[in-house]
Design a protein around this motif. Sequence first.
Motif, PDB file in Angstrom:
ATOM      1  N   LEU A  42       0.817  -1.284  -0.180  1.00 34.83           N
ATOM      2  CA  LEU A  42       0.057   0.062  -0.052  1.00 34.83           C
ATOM      3  C   LEU A  42       0.910   1.263  -0.059  1.00 34.83           C
ATOM      4  CD1 LEU A  42      -2.933  -0.928   2.598  1.00 34.83           C
ATOM      5  CD2 LEU A  42      -2.833  -1.070   0.065  1.00 34.83           C
ATOM      6  N   MET A  43       1.841   1.322   0.757  1.00 36.14           N
ATOM      7  CA  MET A  43       2.713   2.343   0.715  1.00 36.14           C
ATOM      8  C   MET A  43       3.573   2.549  -0.647  1.00 36.14           C
ATOM      9  SD  MET A  43       2.574   4.043   3.539  1.00 36.14           S
ATOM     10  CE  MET A  43       4.071   5.140   3.301  1.00 36.14           C
ATOM     11  N   ALA A  44       3.895   1.544  -0.923  1.00 36.44           N
ATOM     12  CA  ALA A  44       4.511   1.498  -2.614  1.00 36.44           C
ATOM     13  C   ALA A  44       3.793   2.183  -3.526  1.00 36.44           C
ATOM     14  CB  ALA A  44       4.914   0.099  -2.836  1.00 36.44           C
ATOM     15  N   LYS A  45       2.415   1.605  -3.460  1.00 33.02           N
ATOM     16  CA  LYS A  45       1.582   2.206  -4.230  1.00 33.02           C
ATOM     17  C   LYS A  45       1.279   3.827  -4.233  1.00 33.02           C
ATOM     18  CE  LYS A  45      -2.314  -0.342  -4.907  1.00 33.02           C
ATOM     19  NZ  LYS A  45      -3.795  -0.772  -4.597  1.00 33.02           N
ATOM     20  N   THR A  46       1.192   4.192  -2.968  1.00 29.57           N
ATOM     21  CA  THR A  46       1.054   5.657  -2.690  1.00 29.57           C
ATOM     22  C   THR A  46       2.167   6.408  -3.064  1.00 29.57           C
ATOM     23  OG1 THR A  46      -0.418   5.020  -0.975  1.00 29.57           O
ATOM     24  CG2 THR A  46       0.470   7.409  -0.809  1.00 29.57           C
ATOM     25  N   ALA A  47       3.431   5.916  -2.898  1.00 26.54           N
ATOM     26  CA  ALA A  47       4.786   6.366  -3.336  1.00 26.54           C
ATOM     27  C   ALA A  47       4.857   6.542  -4.765  1.00 26.54           C
ATOM     28  CB  ALA A  47       6.011   5.765  -2.803  1.00 26.54           C
ATOM     29  N   ILE A  48       4.383   5.390  -5.581  1.00 25.77           N
ATOM     30  CA  ILE A  48       4.509   5.492  -6.978  1.00 25.77           C
ATOM     31  C   ILE A  48       3.440   6.609  -7.611  1.00 25.77           C
ATOM     32  CG2 ILE A  48       3.982   4.391  -9.097  1.00 25.77           C
ATOM     33  CD1 ILE A  48       4.865   1.787  -7.487  1.00 25.77           C
ATOM     34  N   VAL A  49       2.599   6.727  -7.038  1.00 26.51           N
ATOM     35  CA  VAL A  49       1.538   7.818  -7.631  1.00 26.51           C
ATOM     36  C   VAL A  49       2.031   9.249  -7.126  1.00 26.51           C
ATOM     37  CG1 VAL A  49      -0.684   8.752  -7.198  1.00 26.51           C
ATOM     38  CG2 VAL A  49      -0.494   6.475  -7.296  1.00 26.51           C
ATOM     39  N   ALA A  50       2.491   9.404  -5.868  1.00 20.57           N
ATOM     40  CA  ALA A  50       3.024  10.755  -5.573  1.00 20.57           C
ATOM     41  C   ALA A  50       4.291  10.999  -6.413  1.00 20.57           C
ATOM     42  CB  ALA A  50       3.415  10.528  -4.217  1.00 20.57           C
ATOM     43  N   TYR A  51       5.258  10.168  -6.649  1.00 16.07           N
ATOM     44  CA  TYR A  51       6.431  10.351  -7.387  1.00 16.07           C
ATOM     45  C   TYR A  51       6.116  10.797  -8.972  1.00 16.07           C
ATOM     46  CZ  TYR A  51      10.929   9.401 -10.004  1.00 16.07           C
ATOM     47  OH  TYR A  51      11.959   9.523 -10.618  1.00 16.07           O
ATOM     48  N   ALA A  52       5.087  10.077  -9.373  1.00 17.86           N
ATOM     49  CA  ALA A  52       4.559  10.286 -11.039  1.00 17.86           C
ATOM     50  C   ALA A  52       4.108  11.699 -10.938  1.00 17.86           C
ATOM     51  CB  ALA A  52       3.649   9.118 -11.349  1.00 17.86           C
ATOM     52  N   ALA A  53       3.527  12.187  -9.747  1.00 23.14           N
ATOM     53  CA  ALA A  53       2.802  13.457  -9.634  1.00 23.14           C
ATOM     54  C   ALA A  53       3.710  14.525  -9.587  1.00 23.14           C
ATOM     55  CB  ALA A  53       1.704  13.750  -8.942  1.00 23.14           C
ATOM     56  N   VAL A  54       4.583  14.354  -8.758  1.00 16.64           N
ATOM     57  CA  VAL A  54       5.734  15.312  -8.711  1.00 16.64           C
ATOM     58  C   VAL A  54       6.817  15.429  -9.898  1.00 16.64           C
ATOM     59  CG1 VAL A  54       7.810  15.815  -7.351  1.00 16.64           C
ATOM     60  CG2 VAL A  54       5.674  15.156  -6.018  1.00 16.64           C
ATOM     61  N   SER A  55       6.857  14.270 -10.508  1.00 15.29           N
ATOM     62  CA  SER A  55       7.870  14.188 -11.715  1.00 15.29           C
ATOM     63  C   SER A  55       7.090  14.933 -12.853  1.00 15.29           C
ATOM     64  CB  SER A  55       8.108  12.705 -12.196  1.00 15.29           C
ATOM     65  OG  SER A  55       8.927  12.137 -11.022  1.00 15.29           O
ATOM     66  N   LEU A  56       5.805  14.689 -12.956  1.00 13.54           N
ATOM     67  CA  LEU A  56       5.285  15.383 -14.154  1.00 13.54           C
ATOM     68  C   LEU A  56       4.936  17.000 -13.904  1.00 13.54           C
ATOM     69  CD1 LEU A  56       3.550  15.289 -16.548  1.00 13.54           C
ATOM     70  CD2 LEU A  56       1.497  14.937 -15.263  1.00 13.54           C
ATOM     71  N   ALA A  57       4.825  17.241 -12.596  1.00 16.00           N
ATOM     72  CA  ALA A  57       4.690  18.772 -12.258  1.00 16.00           C
ATOM     73  C   ALA A  57       6.074  19.420 -12.736  1.00 16.00           C
ATOM     74  CB  ALA A  57       4.335  19.013 -10.831  1.00 16.00           C
ATOM     75  N   ASN A  58       7.206  18.721 -12.191  1.00 18.12           N
ATOM     76  CA  ASN A  58       8.804  19.315 -12.548  1.00 18.12           C
ATOM     77  C   ASN A  58       9.200  19.134 -13.927  1.00 18.12           C
ATOM     78  OD1 ASN A  58       8.935  19.746  -9.523  1.00 18.12           O
ATOM     79  ND2 ASN A  58       9.681  17.687  -9.393  1.00 18.12           N
ATOM     80  N   ASN A  93      -1.311   1.367   8.097  1.00 14.40           N
ATOM     81  CA  ASN A  93      -0.680   1.599   9.428  1.00 14.40           C
ATOM     82  C   ASN A  93       0.369   2.703   9.300  1.00 14.40           C
ATOM     83  OD1 ASN A  93      -2.352  -0.247  10.572  1.00 14.40           O
ATOM     84  ND2 ASN A  93      -0.835  -2.009   9.864  1.00 14.40           N
ATOM     85  N   ALA A  94       0.106   3.763   8.555  1.00 13.00           N
ATOM     86  CA  ALA A  94       1.430   4.795   8.252  1.00 13.00           C
ATOM     87  C   ALA A  94       0.510   6.114   8.579  1.00 13.00           C
ATOM     88  CB  ALA A  94       1.726   4.546   6.873  1.00 13.00           C
ATOM     89  N   PHE A  95      -0.628   6.267   9.056  1.00 14.58           N
ATOM     90  CA  PHE A  95      -1.262   7.260   9.215  1.00 14.58           C
ATOM     91  C   PHE A  95      -0.466   8.240  10.208  1.00 14.58           C
ATOM     92  CE2 PHE A  95      -4.202  10.249  11.246  1.00 14.58           C
ATOM     93  CZ  PHE A  95      -4.859  10.847  10.330  1.00 14.58           C
ATOM     94  N   GLY A  96      -0.189   7.675  11.315  1.00 17.39           N
ATOM     95  CA  GLY A  96       0.693   8.374  12.345  1.00 17.39           C
ATOM     96  C   GLY A  96       1.993   9.082  11.591  1.00 17.39           C
ATOM     97  N   LEU A  97       2.378   8.258  11.079  1.00 17.85           N
ATOM     98  CA  LEU A  97       4.052   8.525  10.390  1.00 17.85           C
ATOM     99  C   LEU A  97       3.608   9.614   9.522  1.00 17.85           C
ATOM    100  CD1 LEU A  97       7.088   8.200   9.926  1.00 17.85           C
ATOM    101  CD2 LEU A  97       6.468   6.517   8.286  1.00 17.85           C
ATOM    102  N   ALA A  98       2.517   9.578   8.674  1.00 28.57           N
ATOM    103  CA  ALA A  98       2.093  10.690   7.717  1.00 28.57           C
ATOM    104  C   ALA A  98       2.008  11.956   8.487  1.00 28.57           C
ATOM    105  CB  ALA A  98       1.086  10.328   7.070  1.00 28.57           C
ATOM    106  N   ILE A  99       1.487  12.114   9.706  1.00 27.10           N
ATOM    107  CA  ILE A  99       0.850  13.228  10.516  1.00 27.10           C
ATOM    108  C   ILE A  99       2.430  13.813  11.211  1.00 27.10           C
ATOM    109  CG2 ILE A  99      -0.028  13.937  12.653  1.00 27.10           C
ATOM    110  CD1 ILE A  99      -1.897  13.595  10.318  1.00 27.10           C
ATOM    111  N   LEU A 100       3.282  12.711  11.564  1.00 23.17           N
ATOM    112  CA  LEU A 100       4.518  13.422  12.006  1.00 23.17           C
ATOM    113  C   LEU A 100       5.341  13.952  10.931  1.00 23.17           C
ATOM    114  CD1 LEU A 100       6.596  13.297  14.141  1.00 23.17           C
ATOM    115  CD2 LEU A 100       7.487  11.058  13.528  1.00 23.17           C
ATOM    116  N   SER A 101       5.286  13.382   9.587  1.00 23.89           N
ATOM    117  CA  SER A 101       6.445  14.004   8.516  1.00 23.89           C
ATOM    118  C   SER A 101       5.511  15.440   8.217  1.00 23.89           C
ATOM    119  CB  SER A 101       6.141  12.905   7.486  1.00 23.89           C
ATOM    120  OG  SER A 101       6.440  11.715   7.593  1.00 23.89           O
ATOM    121  N   LEU A 102       4.389  15.577   8.467  1.00 24.88           N
ATOM    122  CA  LEU A 102       3.530  16.698   7.918  1.00 24.88           C
ATOM    123  C   LEU A 102       4.001  17.922   9.040  1.00 24.88           C
ATOM    124  CD1 LEU A 102       0.137  15.528   6.837  1.00 24.88           C
ATOM    125  CD2 LEU A 102       1.740  16.382   5.339  1.00 24.88           C
ATOM    126  N   MET A 103       4.056  17.532  10.285  1.00 22.25           N
ATOM    127  CA  MET A 103       4.396  18.487  11.181  1.00 22.25           C
ATOM    128  C   MET A 103       5.806  18.862  11.060  1.00 22.25           C
ATOM    129  SD  MET A 103       1.729  19.141  12.802  1.00 22.25           S
ATOM    130  CE  MET A 103       2.507  19.918  14.292  1.00 22.25           C
TER     131      MET A 103
END
Length: 220
Positions: A42-58, A93-103
């Motif tokens: 699940l994290m890999a799928k999320t990372a792939i989508v995010a990477y594709a989005a950032v790469s296209l924007a750049n 099970n990465a919601f807490g880690l995501a919140i920590l990263s956002l902070m």
Amino acid sequence: RVVRGELPQVETAVRTEAVAENGILKFRLPPMPEKYQTSFVLMAKTAIVAYAAVSLANAIPGTPIHPYVMTLIFGIIAGELGLLEKDILTKANAFGLAILSLMAIIMTSLNKATPEMLAGLLAPLAGTLVLGAIGIFIASSITGRFLGLTPEMASAIGLSALFGFPGTFILSHEAAKAIATNEEERKKILDHILPKMLVAGFVTVTIASVIMAGFFANWL
């Protein structure tokens, strides 16, 4: 306890939950088998989508679209296509880690601030926040009437201009947790306010603030 006038809208949104699960697009990928929905996958799928989005924007010349906005668009499309599961960070099970990263992202913006700098800006910032909040309350309450929103919901959306993302994400979760009496009610409230707050934060801070800054920069 729910804000006055908001509960009927929340209940209406919940009634259409089954329709929302199917997405608004006719084409939708079949769901991934449960045995493969591990945290790593699940994290890999999320990372792939995010990477594709950032790469296209750049990759776009002149970067007219902010990477954060592009990730929002890609996330919506991936969710509608069934590529990303609903509430995927919680399932991973990465919601807490995501919140920590956002902070942590918020804290990095203060790494060059000194106590003297903060002391000198304290009074102007306080005055700007107070006057800005009053103006937002008035304008949002009036505009909300035309959009079918209660003054409370309209004001919350308007105040997203003061903090943007990830503040809109964090505060929406905290507000839903604070006023809900059970888990089901918390999810209903969150499903109702979170999309509005996220979009508002991106529009006001990520997009509108850049346009306004470019406009006022010509006056300096």
